[in-house]
Design a protein around this motif. Structure first.
Motif, PDB file in Angstrom:
ATOM      1  N   THR A  51       0.848  -1.183   0.000  1.00 22.48           N
ATOM      2  CA  THR A  51       0.000   0.000   0.000  1.00 22.48           C
ATOM      3  C   THR A  51       0.883   1.232   0.000  1.00 22.48           C
ATOM      4  O   THR A  51       2.118   1.119  -0.114  1.00 22.48           O
ATOM      5  CB  THR A  51      -0.962  -0.010   1.210  1.00 22.48           C
ATOM      6  OG1 THR A  51      -1.949   1.001   1.038  1.00 22.48           O
ATOM      7  CG2 THR A  51      -0.211   0.213   2.504  1.00 22.48           C
ATOM      8  N   ASP A  52       0.266   2.416   0.093  1.00 24.32           N
ATOM      9  CA  ASP A  52       1.054   3.641   0.236  1.00 24.32           C
ATOM     10  C   ASP A  52       0.639   4.340   1.529  1.00 24.32           C
ATOM     11  O   ASP A  52      -0.364   3.950   2.158  1.00 24.32           O
ATOM     12  CB  ASP A  52       0.897   4.559  -0.984  1.00 24.32           C
ATOM     13  CG  ASP A  52      -0.515   5.100  -1.182  1.00 24.32           C
ATOM     14  OD1 ASP A  52      -1.171   5.451  -0.180  1.00 24.32           O
ATOM     15  OD2 ASP A  52      -0.966   5.196  -2.337  1.00 24.32           O
ATOM     16  N   PRO A  53       1.387   5.338   1.975  1.00 25.74           N
ATOM     17  CA  PRO A  53       1.096   5.930   3.292  1.00 25.74           C
ATOM     18  C   PRO A  53      -0.303   6.517   3.419  1.00 25.74           C
ATOM     19  O   PRO A  53      -0.921   6.427   4.486  1.00 25.74           O
ATOM     20  CB  PRO A  53       2.171   7.017   3.416  1.00 25.74           C
ATOM     21  CG  PRO A  53       3.301   6.544   2.564  1.00 25.74           C
ATOM     22  CD  PRO A  53       2.650   5.855   1.402  1.00 25.74           C
ATOM     23  N   ARG A  54      -0.830   7.118   2.342  1.00 29.63           N
ATOM     24  CA  ARG A  54      -2.172   7.698   2.436  1.00 29.63           C
ATOM     25  C   ARG A  54      -3.227   6.618   2.588  1.00 29.63           C
ATOM     26  O   ARG A  54      -4.096   6.689   3.470  1.00 29.63           O
ATOM     27  CB  ARG A  54      -2.484   8.546   1.200  1.00 29.63           C
ATOM     28  CG  ARG A  54      -3.779   9.338   1.317  1.00 29.63           C
ATOM     29  CD  ARG A  54      -4.304   9.804  -0.038  1.00 29.63           C
ATOM     30  NE  ARG A  54      -4.766   8.695  -0.858  1.00 29.63           N
ATOM     31  CZ  ARG A  54      -5.971   8.129  -0.725  1.00 29.63           C
ATOM     32  NH1 ARG A  54      -6.822   8.538   0.196  1.00 29.63           N
ATOM     33  NH2 ARG A  54      -6.317   7.135  -1.520  1.00 29.63           N
ATOM     34  N   ALA A  56      -2.843   3.617   3.649  1.00 34.20           N
ATOM     35  CA  ALA A  56      -2.654   2.867   4.891  1.00 34.20           C
ATOM     36  C   ALA A  56      -3.421   3.469   6.055  1.00 34.20           C
ATOM     37  O   ALA A  56      -3.709   2.782   7.042  1.00 34.20           O
ATOM     38  CB  ALA A  56      -1.170   2.787   5.226  1.00 34.20           C
ATOM     39  N   ALA A  57      -3.777   4.745   5.954  1.00 32.67           N
ATOM     40  CA  ALA A  57      -4.495   5.423   7.041  1.00 32.67           C
ATOM     41  C   ALA A  57      -6.003   5.414   6.848  1.00 32.67           C
ATOM     42  O   ALA A  57      -6.720   6.052   7.627  1.00 32.67           O
ATOM     43  CB  ALA A  57      -4.006   6.863   7.152  1.00 32.67           C
ATOM     44  N   ASP A  79       4.363  -0.319   3.219  1.00 31.39           N
ATOM     45  CA  ASP A  79       3.566   0.894   2.970  1.00 31.39           C
ATOM     46  C   ASP A  79       4.394   2.011   2.352  1.00 31.39           C
ATOM     47  O   ASP A  79       4.028   3.182   2.452  1.00 31.39           O
ATOM     48  CB  ASP A  79       2.906   1.377   4.248  1.00 31.39           C
ATOM     49  CG  ASP A  79       3.900   1.764   5.333  1.00 31.39           C
ATOM     50  OD1 ASP A  79       5.118   1.681   5.085  1.00 31.39           O
ATOM     51  OD2 ASP A  79       3.453   2.159   6.437  1.00 31.39           O
ATOM     52  N   ALA A  80       5.498   1.640   1.689  1.00 33.68           N
ATOM     53  CA  ALA A  80       6.384   2.645   1.103  1.00 33.68           C
ATOM     54  C   ALA A  80       6.203   2.769  -0.410  1.00 33.68           C
ATOM     55  O   ALA A  80       7.084   3.312  -1.088  1.00 33.68           O
ATOM     56  CB  ALA A  80       7.841   2.309   1.428  1.00 33.68           C
ATOM     57  N   ARG A  82       5.366   4.252  -3.835  1.00 30.40           N
ATOM     58  CA  ARG A  82       5.417   5.645  -4.289  1.00 30.40           C
ATOM     59  C   ARG A  82       4.312   5.892  -5.308  1.00 30.40           C
ATOM     60  O   ARG A  82       4.083   5.061  -6.197  1.00 30.40           O
ATOM     61  CB  ARG A  82       6.786   5.926  -4.909  1.00 30.40           C
ATOM     62  CG  ARG A  82       6.962   7.323  -5.487  1.00 30.40           C
ATOM     63  CD  ARG A  82       8.290   7.430  -6.219  1.00 30.40           C
ATOM     64  NE  ARG A  82       8.384   8.681  -6.951  1.00 30.40           N
ATOM     65  CZ  ARG A  82       8.975   9.775  -6.508  1.00 30.40           C
ATOM     66  NH1 ARG A  82       9.544   9.758  -5.316  1.00 30.40           N
ATOM     67  NH2 ARG A  82       9.026  10.870  -7.239  1.00 30.40           N
ATOM     68  N   SER A  89      12.054   2.917  -6.675  1.00 26.20           N
ATOM     69  CA  SER A  89      11.024   2.422  -5.756  1.00 26.20           C
ATOM     70  C   SER A  89      10.622   0.987  -6.094  1.00 26.20           C
ATOM     71  O   SER A  89      10.290   0.203  -5.195  1.00 26.20           O
ATOM     72  CB  SER A  89       9.806   3.347  -5.773  1.00 26.20           C
ATOM     73  OG  SER A  89       9.090   3.282  -6.990  1.00 26.20           O
TER      74      SER A  89
END
Length: 436
Positions: A51-54, A56-57, A79-80, A82, A89
């Protein structure tokens, strides 16, 4: 209505058939809550969750993760990912996958996340130098040796289509151009499409991803006919992108209709869940279509548009590093491209224009390209998209570099319904600088 199979002209020395390799798919609100059972059904025990950081939240990600854990699976989150991935990446994700001894992959995110999971799965399963599998001429174009580990792709944007295709796209930063890896073995094992994942997307992201849907669908419907390609020596040499065919026409035309009907509403009214659900389904239909037929000039042109610009901040993407979102980089080329391809496939362009909502009363097939372009431009204006490439900061002096990047995308350009020279590309980029 899509053309009948016998509407495709026969070339005595050309292709005689087409192959359909559609992905398994489930669609509906709340489907991420079933992810654990889906993974178990594919024999997964130790799962890499991309996933990505956004994302993941978000609540949908939490629901998917909870379902995997409730099924007793060993889940490790990466969760890194890009947004608009790069070669670097991809390599970071591949190293994570190689070290993790995973027997399955799950991706929850946009096309960037899904593509990253595809690449990580590939390089962990069949280790090689990075450029080994990358499309020619930027890479070796080596065939993927065989099947990879099971992959469940869960899109969270209404545009990628990556959940149904065997393509992984990245930004080759050193060459200032996008390219990718293409193989039927990279197609996710299962697509889990949950429309609730896009409820929190900002209007700018809905616009960018929604126009990606439309260009996917229009390009696949206006692609060269599958019978116009040379007949392959063996069935295994038939390419993933085969040209327009009766199967792809079904999905592409319906995706165009859905986009024409619902895209503006989905962008301009964030509370319109009916419109956003329709776009999510259109994205999957378009992915099934272009994964079989292919895309052509707008996508080929987009790779240098995005690859040469890392300073633009698009509406809806303020929280990520500056870049040109994929859907924006594609659709800004589309009106110019469809005016160029219209004369080569007039009936297909007129069908697409009609499906998109253009006024085609009294029109002849020869009007198709112009009508299609005009309708797209009107939709772009109505949804706040940039006014051509000049709005991204491009000008006449950039055209040679843009052409070089696009010319390298022969895998896509050969799908166009007419030949495309570098001189043609120069004219197309010039025409795409400003539309109103």
């Amino acid at each position: 209505m899509a053309p009948a199979p016998d509407a495709y002209p026969i070339d005595p020395n050309g292709e005689v058939g087409f192959t359909v390799e559609a992905a398994r798919m489930k669609f509906g609100p709340g489907m991420l809550a079933e992810l654990g059972g889906d993974a178990q059904g594919l024999g997964m025990r130790r799962v890499a969750l991309f996933t990505d950081p956004r994302v993941a939240a978000t609540a949908p990600f939490a629901a998917g993760l909870a379902s995997l854990k409730a099924a007793g699976l060993d889940v490790v989150v990466f969760d890194a990912c890009r947004v608009e991935p790069t070669s670097a990446s991809f390599l970071e994700a591949a190293a994570f996958a190689a070290d993790g001894d995973f027997d399955g992959y799950v991706s929850i995110g946009g096309g960037s996340v899904i593509d990253t999971a595809k690449a990580a799965n590939l390089y962990a399963t069949y280790p090689a130098e990075f450029l080994a599998y990358v499309n020619k001429p930027l890479g070796e174009g080596r065939p993927v040796p065989g099947p990879v580990k099971p992959h469940i792709a869960c899109p969270t944007t209404c545009g990628t289509g990556s959940e149904t295709t065997g393509v992984a796209i990245f930004d080759h930063v050193e060459k200032q151009v996008k390219t990718g890896i293409s193989s039927r073995h990279l197609r996710p094992t299962l697509a889990v499409v949950d429309p609730r994942t896009i409820d929190s997307l900002p209007p700018g992201a809905i616009a960018a991803t929604g126009f990606d849907v439309l260009t996917h669908a229009i390009e696949s419907h206006t692609a060269r006919p599958y019978r116009s390609r040379p007949r392959p020596e063996t069935s295994t040499l038939r390419p993933p992108y085969q040209g327009a065919n009766p199967w792809s026409d079904i999905g592409s035309l319906q995706a165009i209709r859905l986009g024409g009907q619902w895209l503006e509403r989905a962008v301009n009214d964030p509370a319109d869940s009916e419109a956003r659900d329709a776009l999510m389904f259109a994205a999957t239909l378009a992915g099934l279509a272009f994964g079989n037929a292919g895309v052509h000039i707008p996508h080929a042109m987009s790779y240098s548009v995005a690859g040469m610009n890392h300073s633009f901040t698009a509406t809806g993407y303020e929280a990520v590093d500056p870049m040109v979102p994929h859907g924006v980089s594609v659709v800004l080329n589309a009106p110019a491209a469809f005016r160029f391809t219209g004369p080569a496939a007039p009936a297909a362009h007129l069908r697409a224009a009609d499906a998109l909502g253009a006024d085609t009363r009294g029109a002849s097939p020869e009007d198709g390209g112009d009508l299609l372009a005009t309708r797209l431009i009107a939709m772009m204006r109505a949804t706040g998209l940039p006014n051509g490439l000049s709005a991204l900061g491009y000008g006449e002096a950039d055209i040679p570099g843009l052409v070089t990047g696009a010319s390298a995308q022969q895998r896509l350009l050969t799908i166009a319904p007419r030949p495309v020279s570098d001189e043609d590309l120069r004219g197309l980029y010039a025409a795409a600088m400003r539309y109103w």
